[in-house]
Design a protein around this motif. Structure first.
Motif, PDB file in Angstrom:
ATOM      1  N   TRP A  67      -3.906  52.085  10.154  1.00  0.00           N
ATOM      2  CA  TRP A  67      -3.347  52.958  11.186  1.00  0.00           C
ATOM      3  C   TRP A  67      -4.412  53.463  12.161  1.00  0.00           C
ATOM      4  O   TRP A  67      -4.088  53.919  13.253  1.00  0.00           O
ATOM      5  CB  TRP A  67      -2.633  54.142  10.529  1.00  0.00           C
ATOM      6  N   ASN A  68      -5.702  53.350  11.783  1.00  0.00           N
ATOM      7  CA  ASN A  68      -6.794  53.788  12.649  1.00  0.00           C
ATOM      8  C   ASN A  68      -7.267  52.700  13.601  1.00  0.00           C
ATOM      9  O   ASN A  68      -8.108  52.963  14.477  1.00  0.00           O
ATOM     10  CB  ASN A  68      -7.989  54.254  11.811  1.00  0.00           C
ATOM     11  N   THR A 107      -7.179  49.730  16.591  1.00  0.00           N
ATOM     12  CA  THR A 107      -6.647  49.673  17.955  1.00  0.00           C
ATOM     13  C   THR A 107      -6.287  48.228  18.296  1.00  0.00           C
ATOM     14  O   THR A 107      -7.178  47.399  18.461  1.00  0.00           O
ATOM     15  CB  THR A 107      -7.676  50.192  18.967  1.00  0.00           C
ATOM     16  N   PRO A 108      -4.974  47.913  18.413  1.00  0.00           N
ATOM     17  CA  PRO A 108      -3.829  48.783  18.102  1.00  0.00           C
ATOM     18  C   PRO A 108      -3.647  48.923  16.587  1.00  0.00           C
ATOM     19  O   PRO A 108      -4.185  48.113  15.821  1.00  0.00           O
ATOM     20  CB  PRO A 108      -2.662  48.040  18.740  1.00  0.00           C
ATOM     21  N   PRO A 109      -2.893  49.921  16.152  1.00  0.00           N
ATOM     22  CA  PRO A 109      -2.670  50.116  14.715  1.00  0.00           C
ATOM     23  C   PRO A 109      -1.979  48.898  14.086  1.00  0.00           C
ATOM     24  O   PRO A 109      -1.218  48.196  14.743  1.00  0.00           O
ATOM     25  CB  PRO A 109      -1.759  51.351  14.670  1.00  0.00           C
TER      26      PRO A 109
END
Length: 290
Positions: free
Chosen positions: A87-88, A90-92
């Protein structure tokens, strides 16, 4: 004799002088430790699934005493790196995938000068091989500790669950592995068992599930790794999860030295003096030494 004399100990206690920091990796903040002269050649020790930097606490002072700068870190989702995850990115992304672990390792290796001596333990052995192929300039040598010796469904030949691995899900396989560790099927000392159970309380279960799923489709990079000129070592215990003959064949296939210790899956815990001795002999084949 030194390995046989290792007492039960507090695995959370790093040697005096250990630097305990957090590293900003692509997946988030990774818990990291380092010991030894800042200007010394780097040794990067990468733990596997359900593992952590503490797995190398007995090896670190030995390398530091020889003049090496030894480092380790918790993989994303594991122990004190539990807040690092897909989730961290980019993108998640939704899962802990191969690229996540690979990019984190490459970022760690880039956070220093010159090539490093890299050890990949179990699942991290696969990640380390992929990193070697992508960034050979960051490697002085490669040690694979108890790493999967076969591509594809890596669990098909291991003890106990090998016969059923082809018909079970990654989550169920992970549950079985976690059950065995929690219930001390490996018969580790009380201090080690207490630490392992404490570590499980922080480790994200989904990270373990995703790693097991990745191991069920281990990439076949044997020919490419064999083509790398860096010195290589395959190190295992004689009572490892995978049969010794598979590890021996794997070592031949990738052009690596092969050593076996009278231990199980974790020579870093039970045979650290022998493992460091053999790794330093490997390092001596390079010009990246103190």
């Amino acid at each position: 004799m030194l390995d046989a004399a290792i007492p039960d100990l507090d695995w959370r206690a790093f040697p005096r002088g250990t630097e305990i920091t957090r590293f900003a990796a692509p997946s988030g903040a990774l818990a990291r430790v380092a010991l030894g002269p800042v200007s010394g050649p780097r040794v990067v020790l990468v733990p596997g699934a359900t593992g952590s930097k503490e797995d190398f606490v007995l090896m670190m002072p030995l390398f530091a005493a020889s003049g090496y700068r030894v480092e380790s870190f918790d993989l994303a989702g594991q122990y004190e790196s539990a807040d690092a995850g897909p989730w961290n990115l980019t993108p998640p992304r939704a899962r802990y995938d191969e690229r996540l672990f690979l990019d984190d390792l490459l970022a760690v290796l880039d956070d220093g000068t010159g090539p490093a001596h890299v050890l990949g333990y179990s699942f991290a052995g696969t990640v380390a091989q992929l990193a070697l192929l992508e960034r050979p300039d960051r490697f002085a040598s490669l040690t694979l500790l108890s790493a999967p010796p076969e591509p594809g469904q890596a669990f098909r030949s291991i003890k106990r669950i090998g016969p059923i691995s082809a018909i079970t899900s990654a989550r169920r396989a992970a549950a079985l592995m976690l059950w065995g560790i929690r219930n001390n099927l490996n018969r580790v000392p009380p201090g080690r068992l207490a630490f392992v159970r404490e570590r499980f309380a922080l480790t994200r279960r989904e990270s373990v599930d995703d790693i097991i799923a990745l191991m069920m489709r281990t990439p076949d990079v044997r020919a490419a790794v064999a083509g790398s000129p860096v010195p290589k070592l395959v190190a295992v215990g004689e009572h490892d999860l995978w049969p010794r003959e598979l590890h021996a064949r794997f070592a031949v296939e990738i052009g690596a030295h092969f050593v076996v210790y009278p231990t199980g899956h974790s020579p870093c815990e039970t045979a650290p003096h022998q493992l460091v001795r053999d790794m330093e002999a490997l390092f001596a084949e390079t010009d990246v030494t103190p």
